[in-house]
Design an enzyme around this catalytic site. Structure first.
Site, PDB file in Angstrom:
ATOM      1  N   HIS A 142      -5.825 -19.999   6.255  1.00 22.80           N
ATOM      2  CA  HIS A 142      -5.815 -18.532   6.239  1.00 22.80           C
ATOM      3  C   HIS A 142      -4.424 -17.982   6.585  1.00 22.80           C
ATOM      4  O   HIS A 142      -3.873 -17.172   5.839  1.00 22.80           O
ATOM      5  CB  HIS A 142      -6.859 -18.014   7.229  1.00 22.80           C
ATOM      6  CG  HIS A 142      -6.970 -16.529   7.297  1.00 22.80           C
ATOM      7  ND1 HIS A 142      -7.901 -15.825   6.584  1.00 22.80           N
ATOM      8  CD2 HIS A 142      -6.273 -15.606   7.988  1.00 22.80           C
ATOM      9  CE1 HIS A 142      -7.772 -14.532   6.830  1.00 22.80           C
ATOM     10  NE2 HIS A 142      -6.790 -14.375   7.691  1.00 22.80           N
ATOM     11  N   GLU A 143      -3.868 -18.431   7.684  1.00 25.19           N
ATOM     12  CA  GLU A 143      -2.569 -17.881   8.102  1.00 25.19           C
ATOM     13  C   GLU A 143      -1.476 -18.286   7.123  1.00 25.19           C
ATOM     14  O   GLU A 143      -0.591 -17.491   6.796  1.00 25.19           O
ATOM     15  CB  GLU A 143      -2.215 -18.335   9.525  1.00 25.19           C
ATOM     16  CG  GLU A 143      -3.276 -18.034  10.585  1.00 25.19           C
ATOM     17  CD  GLU A 143      -3.818 -16.609  10.579  1.00 25.19           C
ATOM     18  OE1 GLU A 143      -3.073 -15.681  10.206  1.00 25.19           O
ATOM     19  OE2 GLU A 143      -4.996 -16.423  10.928  1.00 25.19           O
ATOM     20  N   ALA A 183      -5.714 -16.324  15.059  1.00 18.84           N
ATOM     21  CA  ALA A 183      -4.326 -16.697  14.851  1.00 18.84           C
ATOM     22  C   ALA A 183      -3.612 -15.548  14.165  1.00 18.84           C
ATOM     23  O   ALA A 183      -4.245 -14.584  13.737  1.00 18.84           O
ATOM     24  CB  ALA A 183      -4.215 -17.954  13.989  1.00 18.84           C
ATOM     25  N   MET A 184      -2.279 -15.687  14.029  1.00 22.97           N
ATOM     26  CA  MET A 184      -1.494 -14.590  13.473  1.00 22.97           C
ATOM     27  C   MET A 184      -0.413 -15.112  12.544  1.00 22.97           C
ATOM     28  O   MET A 184       0.295 -16.059  12.863  1.00 22.97           O
ATOM     29  CB  MET A 184      -0.877 -13.783  14.635  1.00 22.97           C
ATOM     30  CG  MET A 184      -0.034 -12.619  14.201  1.00 22.97           C
ATOM     31  SD  MET A 184      -1.042 -11.394  13.287  1.00 22.97           S
ATOM     32  CE  MET A 184       0.202 -10.788  12.160  1.00 22.97           C
ATOM     33  N   GLU A 185      -0.303 -14.453  11.390  1.00 20.65           N
ATOM     34  CA  GLU A 185       0.516 -14.933  10.286  1.00 20.65           C
ATOM     35  C   GLU A 185       1.992 -14.535  10.334  1.00 20.65           C
ATOM     36  O   GLU A 185       2.639 -14.464   9.279  1.00 20.65           O
ATOM     37  CB  GLU A 185      -0.090 -14.418   8.973  1.00 20.65           C
ATOM     38  CG  GLU A 185       0.029 -12.899   8.745  1.00 20.65           C
ATOM     39  CD  GLU A 185      -1.201 -12.088   9.130  1.00 20.65           C
ATOM     40  OE1 GLU A 185      -1.953 -12.549  10.009  1.00 20.65           O
ATOM     41  OE2 GLU A 185      -1.400 -10.991   8.582  1.00 20.65           O
ATOM     42  N   GLU A 223      -6.638  -8.984   4.253  1.00 24.71           N
ATOM     43  CA  GLU A 223      -7.611  -9.821   4.969  1.00 24.71           C
ATOM     44  C   GLU A 223      -8.760 -10.285   4.067  1.00 24.71           C
ATOM     45  O   GLU A 223      -9.129 -11.458   4.079  1.00 24.71           O
ATOM     46  CB  GLU A 223      -8.144  -9.100   6.208  1.00 24.71           C
ATOM     47  CG  GLU A 223      -7.094  -8.852   7.298  1.00 24.71           C
ATOM     48  CD  GLU A 223      -6.368 -10.109   7.755  1.00 24.71           C
ATOM     49  OE1 GLU A 223      -6.833 -11.234   7.458  1.00 24.71           O
ATOM     50  OE2 GLU A 223      -5.324  -9.972   8.419  1.00 24.71           O
ATOM     51  N   GLU A 263       0.638  -7.518  15.476  1.00 23.60           N
ATOM     52  CA  GLU A 263      -0.381  -6.833  14.687  1.00 23.60           C
ATOM     53  C   GLU A 263      -1.471  -6.318  15.629  1.00 23.60           C
ATOM     54  O   GLU A 263      -1.888  -7.058  16.525  1.00 23.60           O
ATOM     55  CB  GLU A 263      -1.029  -7.772  13.658  1.00 23.60           C
ATOM     56  CG  GLU A 263      -1.936  -7.017  12.710  1.00 23.60           C
ATOM     57  CD  GLU A 263      -2.533  -7.890  11.596  1.00 23.60           C
ATOM     58  OE1 GLU A 263      -2.334  -9.118  11.612  1.00 23.60           O
ATOM     59  OE2 GLU A 263      -3.189  -7.308  10.737  1.00 23.60           O
TER      60      GLU A 263
HETATM   61  N1  TRP Z   1      -3.872 -10.968  10.956  1.00 28.15           N
HETATM   62  C1  TRP Z   1      -4.593 -11.831  11.846  1.00 28.15           C
HETATM   63  C2  TRP Z   1      -5.444 -12.714  10.958  1.00 28.15           C
HETATM   64  O1  TRP Z   1      -6.376 -12.306  10.330  1.00 28.15           O
HETATM   65  C3  TRP Z   1      -5.471 -11.071  12.790  1.00 28.15           C
HETATM   66  C4  TRP Z   1      -4.974 -10.910  14.176  1.00 28.15           C
HETATM   67  C5  TRP Z   1      -4.460 -11.847  14.971  1.00 28.15           C
HETATM   68  C6  TRP Z   1      -5.055  -9.744  14.961  1.00 28.15           C
HETATM   69  N2  TRP Z   1      -4.199 -11.310  16.218  1.00 28.15           N
HETATM   70  C7  TRP Z   1      -4.553 -10.042  16.208  1.00 28.15           C
HETATM   71  C8  TRP Z   1      -5.482  -8.471  14.715  1.00 28.15           C
HETATM   72  C9  TRP Z   1      -4.510  -9.091  17.238  1.00 28.15           C
HETATM   73  C10 TRP Z   1      -5.439  -7.520  15.727  1.00 28.15           C
HETATM   74  C11 TRP Z   1      -4.942  -7.836  16.981  1.00 28.15           C
HETATM   75  O2  TRP Z   1      -5.174 -13.832  10.747  1.00 28.15           O
HETATM   76 ZN    ZN Z   2      -5.898 -12.671   8.274  1.00 29.02          ZN
END
Ligand code: TRP
Ligand code: ZN
Length: 887
Positions: free
Chosen positions: A302-303, A267-269, A325, A126
């Site tokens: 959140h994730e 973090a990333m989902e 978001e 993302e």
């Molecule tokens: N979707 C992620 C969140 O809100 C956001 C995110 C994680 C992100 N890593 C990123 C957005 C790198 C841009 C670039 O939990």
């Molecule tokens: Zn998010």
């Protein structure tokens, strides 16, 4: 400026549907830090809704080895590569594309795409990172099923993970091994992830409410298994909460969290394989503070919640980012509040949210990067992962719940999933689900998505003793923002209560209202530019408590007298407005004191009235109140928030005035502060629960007040706490208090470093504390950059020192000689060569430059221009500095 290299602006109105839809993606990785081979087979078909027969793929930093269409290798004349677009014109309806590319993970310092951190492989896709891994229609409205084959050296990368289920694994020649993963759910490319690493995990079988059993794993580097319990507990709590509050179940048999030390965000989902900044996974009492624990709970939630709000239902395009978001932040906020479980705990979380909005979102909405919750344009999408999209977006979602009630909101959520599961949709679709499920007209509510800027709600009141009417007249306006000179009225829920002379809530009778008979808070719906709301049967002139629970993200103007504010501060049953009354009392005084410092050049003439001090004293010792609430009520508005109230910001005067006020309160309340310090100890084993954390917060706030101008006895208290602390919350608080006391804190800093030099996240704290210390000037920051533990390559470390100085130490950052601005320019440029996303965030420290005195403004402008004049700027930084300089 350099018009020749100005990057293009992308507009929401230019959206077109994808020309081809992808059914399946089969990816093969031969992982090597210097030369990774990616084989990609995409099965796609023409989208009947599109007039175009061109296949459009994105790709960046890739070396194309081969491109085959339906089994036949394409000659270079049969496709076109322009910038990051690969176009194949006149394609057939059914297509199997086979693409082989090379990339170089070890050289990827941007941490977007496939990269190496501490010798292992991780991905971040993302928003647009997947195109740095392979050619693909890298847009969120293209959803497909993925199968992934990973091959890598077994000794160096013993763990091979990707989305979904593990379907096969085994040995290969030359000490290599493989793992094949299949994700049963369609997903956009931004949710793809892989990990090939030397890791260990804590795992657990967990039974869902439905009886189905799932496997939960938290993966970390060796040596960190003693820090995974809280993340695992938070994950289980999240799963349970989403079942109970929203009826949403985990849809996979396996859910993994992986912690990585180099990461741009929190973090990333990614589907089934959430990748986390170590900061939001690793915790034990020795290294993590109460705030860290709360952050882990919130981010794990959140994730996890994204699995439904983001993954199952995703965004049509990146302008809709707040669809996932804003909604998911709202969900994690509600989760954290429900985990505390008490009304006062819920209020404390709400106050924290208000503080974040005022500290970061209101300034953003008033600055050069102001944008609507659903932006109309951007240059670089990474610049739009903002407090507006996230936190204001969450406020917008919260307002649905305020307007529709919890049950109405739930109905709207249910309809949203019934309609859109498996789809990529728009913010308007969410609003339509809320409206349709409740039979409500929410058309005007759309303006919360389309208009930028913080609305101002102005209130007047009048009391008619004869008719026993109390009128509240509300009007609204919204300041102009870039490209939006005039705003239309918003649909604003304004929650209101009325206090009698004893501070009790009056039972309300709103003319034309349909609220329950015993209601003491009602939600007024302000939709016009001005409206009158009449309360009947009011026997005495009440004190109005307006915008209870911060029912809308607005600035409320009301001409409260000091007596009215003191009344609310003593009695309001709404804890948010009770806190707010204290903030108003404090802000009034801080602004006056600041003006006096500016006029006289020093603090010698300053005075603080005893009324305010006595109100603080009464609140501090009121043991019927939550310690956590008392702590929040006693914290003065931050220097940043004070600055936002001023026409011309004088950062040093603000600092002097605020310090004067802290010193005066500390001296006047010394006895009570010490007593509360003693009364709020938390002996025994550490627990991060809200009550214990609240006690520590209050106790440590007392300590910080006692240490503003300490005598030997207070210094000794802090030293003892530092030496004897059984947890990081207390140890760090003692160290910060010692640093801020103005004495020689070097021995404590040294001891702290020695104890924790092998704990990266604690070393970050060590840099951060020094960066924000009043005595740390730009020369001291430069010196800290020479420390062997410092590096700009790790985002957490860069943020700990650099950002905490530029954003957390305003009096030093705005030093009169402009030396820190030059430093800022140097660092933005240097960071941009390493990691544009991080550089662009640093660039934003200069957003509010036009609000400073002319002499400072001129120097800030020079620094901005120096950055803008660089020949090789990223789009990220270029967008931020050019918007800052634009008129
Ligand atoms: N979707 C992620 C969140 O809100 C956001 C995110 C994680 C992100 N890593 C990123 C957005 C790198 C841009 C670039 O939990
Ligand atoms: Zn998010």
């Amino acid at each position: 400026m350099r018009p020749d290299s100005t990057p293009p602006t992308i507009y929401r109105k230019d959206y077109t549907v994808p020309s081809y839809l992808v059914e399946t993606v089969e990816l093969g990785f031969d992982l090597d830090p210097d030369r990774t081979i990616v084989a990609n087979r995409i099965t796609m078909q023409h989208n009947p809704a599109s007039p175009s027969r061109s296949i459009v793929l994105h790709g960046e930093e890739l070396d194309l080895v081969e491109l085959r269409l339906n089994g036949r290798a394409l000659a270079p004349t049969e496709y076109k590569i322009e910038g990051s677009l690969l176009t194949i014109p006149r394609a057939p309806a059914q297509v199997v594309l086979e693409i082989e590319t090379l990339c170089t993970p070890i050289q990827n310092t941007s941490l977007s795409g496939l990269y190496v951190s501490n010798g292992s492989f991780y991905t971040q896709c993302e928003a647009e990172g997947f195109r740095r891994i392979t050619y693909f229609p890298d847009r969120p409205d293209v959803m497909a099923k993925y199968t992934v084959m990973l091959r890598a050296d077994k000794a160096r990368y013993p763990v091979l993970l990707s989305n979904g289920n593990l379907i096969e694994s085994g040995e290969l020649d030359d000490g290599r091994h493989y793992a094949k993963w299949e994700d049963p759910f369609k997903k956009p490319s931004y949710l793809f992830a892989l990990v090939a690493a030397r890791l260990v995990c804590q795992e657990e079988h967990y039974t869902l409410k439905s009886g189905r059993e799932v496997l939960l794993q938290v993966w970390v580097e060796e040596g960190n298994l003693d820090k995974t319990d809280y993340a695992m507990q938070s994950l289980k709590n999240s799963i349970r909460w989403d079942e109970e509050r929203f009826g949403l179940e985990l849809d996979l048999d396996r859910f993994m969290i992986v912690a990585v030390g180099d990461f741009n965000m929190g973090a990333m989902e990614n589907k089934g394989l959430n990748i986390f900044n170590t900061k939001f996974v690793l915790a034990n009492p020795r290294v993590a503070t109460d705030i860290d624990y709360a952050g882990i709970e919130a981010v794990v939630g959140h994730e996890y919640f994204h699995n439904w709000t983001g993954n199952r239902v995703t965004c049509r395009d990146w302008f809709q980012l707040s669809l996932k978001e804003g909604l998911t932040v709202f969900r994690d906020q509600e989760f954290s509040a429900d985990m505390i479980g008490t009304d006062s705990g819920r209020a404390v979380t709400r106050i924290d949210q208000v503080r974040t909005l005022r500290q970061a979102q209101f300034p953003e909405d008033a600055g050069p990067m102001a944008h609507p919750v659903r932006p109309d344009s951007f240059v670089e999408i990474n610049n739009f992962y903002t407090v507006t999209v996230y936190e204001k977006g969450a406020e917008v979602v919260r307002m649905y719940q305020t307007l529709l009630g919890r049950d109405g909101f739930r109905k709207g959520m249910d309809l949203y999933f019934a309609r859109h599961d498996g789809q990529a949709v728009e913010c308007d679709d969410f609003r339509a689900a809320m409206a349709d499920a409740n039979g409500r007209d929410l058309r005007q509510f759309e303006r919360w998505y389309s208009q930028a800027g913080t609305p101002v709600v102005s209130a007047r009141t009048r009391y008619d003793a004869v008719k026993r009417n109390f009128d509240i007249i509300l009007s609204q306006r919204c300041p102009a923002t870039a490209g939006q000179p005039d705003k239309l009225p918003f649909h604003i829920p304004v929650a209101v209560g009325l206090l009698d002379a004893n501070g009790k809530d009056l039972p309300l009778l709103l003319e034309g209202g349909d609220h329950p008979k015993d209601a003491t808070t009602v939600v007024l719906e302000l939709k016009e530019q001005e409206q009158i709301f009449r309360f009947r049967n009011v026997d005495e002139r009440p004190v109005p408590s307006i915008l209870r629970d911060f029912s809308a993200p607005v600035v409320l103007e009301y001409d409260y007298t000091d007596d009215e504010l003191l009344h609310l501060y003593r009695h309001d049953s709404d804890a948010v407005n009770r806190w707010e009354a204290g903030q108003r009392l404090a802000m009034e005084r801080l602004l006056k004191l600041t003006a006096q410092v500016t006029a006289h050049g020093d603090a010698a003439v300053l005075k603080l009235d005893s009324t305010f001090i006595e109100a603080q004293r009464a609140l501090l010792v009121d043991e019927s109140l939550d310690p956590a609430f008392r702590e929040l009520a006693l914290i003065l508005p931050s220097e940043t928030i004070i600055a936002e109230q001023m026409e011309v910001v004088d950062p040093q005067a603000i600092h002097t005035a605020r310090q004067f006020m802290r010193r005066t309160i500390g001296a006047a309340l010394k006895t009570e502060l010490l007593a509360q310090y003693r009364a709020n100890q938390t002996p025994g084993a550490y627990s991060p629960d809200a009550l214990s954390a609240g006690k520590r917060a209050l106790k440590n706030l007392c300590l910080s007040y006692l240490l503003v101008a300490p005598e030997a006895a207070e210094l000794k208290v802090a030293q003892q706490q530092f030496d004897n602390a059984s947890n990081m919350t207390d140890r760090a608080a003692a160290l910060v208090a010692l640093i801020h006391s103005g004495g020689d804190a070097a021995p404590y800093l040294q001891a702290f470093y020695q104890d924790f030099e092998n704990e990266a996240l604690v070393v970050d704290k060590w840099f951060a504390m020094q960066a924000a210390a009043p005595a740390t000037n730009v020369a001291a920051v430069r010196k800290l950059m020479q420390h062997p533990a410092f590096t700009l390559k790790n985002p957490n470390r860069a943020r700990s020192l650099i950002f905490n100085f530029t954003n957390g130490n305003p009096a030093q950052f705005h030093a009169a000689d402009g030396s820190a601005y030059a430093f800022w320019a140097e660092l933005v440029i240097q960071l941009d060569g390493i990691n544009p996303q991080v550089a662009a965030r640093l660039a934003r420290s200069m957003d509010r430059w036009r609000r400073y005195a002319p002499a400072l403004q001129e120097k800030m402008k020079q620094a901005l221009e120096q950055v803008a004049a660089q020949s090789k700027l990223s789009n990220d930084v270029q967008e931020v500095v050019s918007k800052a300089l634009a008129n």
